[in-house]
Design a protein around this motif. Structure first.
Motif, PDB file in Angstrom:
ATOM      1  N   LYS A   6      10.053   7.803   2.616  1.00 24.06           N
ATOM      2  CA  LYS A   6       8.722   8.491   2.367  1.00 24.06           C
ATOM      3  C   LYS A   6       8.026   7.744   1.006  1.00 24.06           C
ATOM      4  N   GLN A   7       8.177   6.678   1.040  1.00 26.81           N
ATOM      5  CA  GLN A   7       7.606   5.754  -0.164  1.00 26.81           C
ATOM      6  C   GLN A   7       6.257   4.835   0.286  1.00 26.81           C
ATOM      7  N   LYS A   8       5.576   4.497  -0.459  1.00 20.16           N
ATOM      8  CA  LYS A   8       4.503   3.826  -0.278  1.00 20.16           C
ATOM      9  C   LYS A   8       4.774   2.571   0.535  1.00 20.16           C
ATOM     10  N   LEU A   9       4.045   2.230   1.674  1.00 18.85           N
ATOM     11  CA  LEU A   9       4.396   1.124   2.532  1.00 18.85           C
ATOM     12  C   LEU A   9       4.019  -0.303   1.697  1.00 18.85           C
ATOM     13  N   THR A  10       5.121  -1.014   1.472  1.00 21.00           N
ATOM     14  CA  THR A  10       5.049  -2.301   1.166  1.00 21.00           C
ATOM     15  C   THR A  10       5.526  -3.473   1.707  1.00 21.00           C
ATOM     16  N   VAL A  11       5.206  -4.801   1.548  1.00 15.61           N
ATOM     17  CA  VAL A  11       6.065  -5.501   2.283  1.00 15.61           C
ATOM     18  C   VAL A  11       6.216  -6.791   1.257  1.00 15.61           C
ATOM     19  N   PHE A  12       7.431  -7.250   1.269  1.00 13.96           N
ATOM     20  CA  PHE A  12       7.815  -8.300   0.285  1.00 13.96           C
ATOM     21  C   PHE A  12       7.254  -9.568   0.541  1.00 13.96           C
ATOM     22  N   TRP A  19       2.759  -5.909  -6.424  1.00 10.07           N
ATOM     23  CA  TRP A  19       3.720  -4.957  -7.307  1.00 10.07           C
ATOM     24  C   TRP A  19       4.881  -5.473  -7.431  1.00 10.07           C
ATOM     25  N   VAL A  20       5.913  -5.338  -8.578  1.00  8.72           N
ATOM     26  CA  VAL A  20       7.423  -5.377  -8.643  1.00  8.72           C
ATOM     27  C   VAL A  20       7.834  -4.097  -8.183  1.00  8.72           C
ATOM     28  N   GLU A  21       8.870  -4.177  -7.376  1.00  8.29           N
ATOM     29  CA  GLU A  21       9.686  -2.747  -6.906  1.00  8.29           C
ATOM     30  C   GLU A  21      11.156  -3.137  -6.945  1.00  8.29           C
ATOM     31  N   LYS A  22      11.866  -2.230  -7.328  1.00 11.17           N
ATOM     32  CA  LYS A  22      13.494  -2.268  -7.219  1.00 11.17           C
ATOM     33  C   LYS A  22      13.756  -1.909  -5.809  1.00 11.17           C
ATOM     34  N   VAL A  23      14.500  -2.579  -5.234  1.00 12.36           N
ATOM     35  CA  VAL A  23      14.884  -2.420  -3.797  1.00 12.36           C
ATOM     36  C   VAL A  23      15.287  -1.057  -3.519  1.00 12.36           C
ATOM     37  N   GLY A  24      14.643  -0.351  -2.571  1.00 12.43           N
ATOM     38  CA  GLY A  24      14.943   1.020  -2.160  1.00 12.43           C
ATOM     39  C   GLY A  24      13.965   2.058  -2.982  1.00 12.43           C
TER      40      GLY A  24
END
Length: 189
Positions: free
Chosen positions: A131-137, A158-163
């Motif tokens: 249930k997180q904001k949808l992003t694509v690496f 954005w920077v995001e930590k995996v998961g």
């Protein structure tokens, strides 16, 4: 601000050409990658020291789409995601920015594009389940636990930590982000 597909394609292509030029300036030949006989690419330009392929970024000329991904997941991907991954075939390109080192990810060939789509589907399913904001690496970082991603809703980088949820906004758009990075070429051995 909405960025045109051609503008983003041009930014991706120009960064790839900047990388290629910087690499050739340092090594006096095209970039190299380990040669894999059953993984050919239109990027390959010859052999180097028998075990490496010389390569260069190549503009995609065949139609690559994300229609299958969008249909399977019943969503529409942000145009920047689709444009970025369908602009060129390329090995990953190392870069630096004020936030650290990164590697831009691309498809090496049409089979790799299919594999990339599968990985994107897995990423989106994980984000949905959590249930997180949808992003694509689109890039890895020098910290194995962090990736760079594009927000599907507005195209911000954005920077995001995996998961985890994205936690550090780097740019309003991918085109803007690409203007902030420089090629990172390995030192001579």
């Amino acid at each position: 601000m909405k960025i045109s597909k051609n503008f983003l394609s041009d930014r991706v292509w120009h960064f790839a050409q900047d990388y290629l030029q910087a690499y050739q300036l340092r090594f006096q030949h095209l970039p190299i990658t380990e040669k894999i006989a059953d993984w050919p690419s239109p990027c390959e330009q010859g052999i180097h020291q028998e075990i490496y392929s010389l390569w260069q970024p190549i503009k995609v000329t065949e139609p690559l789409t994300f229609t299958n991904v969008e249909t399977a997941l019943e969503l529409t991907l942000h145009d920047d995601i689709k444009t970025y991954f369908t602009t060129l075939y390329c090995d990953s390109l190392d870069a630096s920015c004020e936030h650290g080192d990164l590697s831009l990810l691309f498809a090496w060939n049409s089979k790799d594009f299919a594999r990339l789509q599968e990985n994107i589907i897995g990423h989106i399913l994980m984000k949905t389940k959590l249930k997180q904001k949808l992003t694509v690496f689109f890039a890895t970082t020098d910290d194995d636990d962090h990736i760079l991603s594009i927000a599907n809703d507005d195209g911000a980088v954005w920077v995001e930590k995996v998961g985890c949820e994205p936690h550090k906004k780097l740019a309003q758009s991918l085109a803007e982000f690409l203007q902030q990075i420089t090629p990172r070429i390995p030192p001579k051995a």
